[in-house]
Design a protein around this motif. Sequence first.
Motif, PDB file in Angstrom:
ATOM      1  N   LYS A  89      -8.367  -0.314  -3.936  1.00 23.19           N
ATOM      2  CA  LYS A  89      -7.423   0.411  -4.789  1.00 23.19           C
ATOM      3  C   LYS A  89      -8.109   1.246  -5.870  1.00 23.19           C
ATOM      4  O   LYS A  89      -7.565   2.261  -6.302  1.00 23.19           O
ATOM      5  N   GLU A 119      -3.595   2.850  -2.408  1.00 22.45           N
ATOM      6  CA  GLU A 119      -2.180   3.068  -2.723  1.00 22.45           C
ATOM      7  C   GLU A 119      -1.812   4.554  -2.775  1.00 22.45           C
ATOM      8  O   GLU A 119      -0.664   4.894  -3.075  1.00 22.45           O
ATOM      9  N   HIS A 161      -8.981  -6.143  -2.279  1.00 22.66           N
ATOM     10  CA  HIS A 161      -7.850  -5.348  -2.753  1.00 22.66           C
ATOM     11  C   HIS A 161      -8.257  -4.431  -3.908  1.00 22.66           C
ATOM     12  O   HIS A 161      -7.914  -3.245  -3.915  1.00 22.66           O
ATOM     13  N   TYR A 175       0.805  -1.213   0.000  1.00 21.39           N
ATOM     14  CA  TYR A 175       0.000   0.000   0.000  1.00 21.39           C
ATOM     15  C   TYR A 175       0.849   1.279   0.000  1.00 21.39           C
ATOM     16  O   TYR A 175       0.307   2.377   0.029  1.00 21.39           O
TER      17      TYR A 175
END
Length: 444
Positions: A352, A359, A348, A133
């Motif tokens: 994201k 991130e 995930h 991350y």
Amino acid sequence: MPSSSLGFDSLLGSLAECIGPMRDARQPSNATRYSLEDAVLGAFGAFFMQSTSFLEYQRHLQTRHGQDNAQSLFGLTTIPTIEQIRNILDTLPASGLDGVFVSNYQHLEEQGYLRGFEVLDQHLLVALDGTEYYSSHQVSCPCCSVRTSRKGQVTYSHKAILPVIVAPNQSSVISLPPELIHPQDGHDKQDCEQAAAKRWIADHGEIFAHRDVILLGDDLYSRLPMCETVIAQGMSFIFVCLPESHPVLYDWIEFNGAKGNVKTIEKIRTQGKETVRYQYRYLTDVPLGGTVSDLVFNWCEVIVTRQRDGKRLYHNSWITPLDLNTPQQVMAVVEAGRSRWKTENENHNILKTKGYHLEHNFGHGQQHLASFLLTLNLIAFLFHTILGYVDERYQQIRQIRGTRKGFFQDIVALTKYFWFESWTALIEFMLDDTKPAGPIRNTS
């Protein structure tokens, strides 16, 4: 039905309860204006509202004088500046927020919301998977992992395991406490995903003291030490097990296949307009280490091909201590093992790309800031998921608005121009065809 113990106020209360015991590292003279609670809730509000920028979020909160939604919705007393928030949170270990995940898991369990996640005779599937991350070639802190390329370029990064409860028939996942992958005191080697997973199992296994749990993991996890750790904790597992990383084990399977001991099941299914062939193979009492003195588990495999042209659509294989004593059980274990992909697609990927900006560098710090902000982001995702289960009004608005991004764009726009005295008032306003002017008050 809306749940009084899992509504927005209760969810926010579970976060506030974890903030209370946190140790304030500031000198008393510096801690009087902004409390830890103001700093934590101030940062959390940005993630809950899916803001791409702390600065923009802060400007948004400060567009109103006298009364603002930061106070009425998130319980802030005063709003710290961005740098003050970052400086305060940098001193706080992210593990202090673990209780938010635990308490809300327990509420979901007690109120029956996890029944829809049960598989294989009332087991829960918990997928373990690591993700990065934060990454930089310049900015680092003592908690960074470090790797050097063959050309000598150094990369500093932060990684974590983000465990989630998954199920084959569920489109969402339930977030659990993360486990950070970072240098450990007293260890010279770099931390890694397997070591972090073992810590998570040891530290958080007690969450499931009254639950049968099956852990899901990729091929990194199907090693004897990891399997022994899981079994010792009283859990089970379905771990991906690939030929290239387990050559001795697959020699054993090939040997038994030649003797006719590997059993096969075939199923033809219709998927959309296509006819698809499922071929299952399985073998019991397989020594993971390759010798008969090792622990033995059971192995299964599925190959999915399209009937009209024979194209292979999917192929994977797993090891598990679960019984494979009937064709139905084999197919159920394979289906459970395949649901591990949800940790990528429903966890995930959403974090994201669907407004959580996992991130994005909201702040790095020199101690705990990056991991603390990550955890607040995960809590926002958890709260959104829970509201989607327990709050009918939240569900109705999401259905009307469609996308997650559009829903929060509406909330941001409304809270910029109107003051709402509570989350309930905001949601009721969004459902009401008549839009009153001035302060929007809760009519319930």
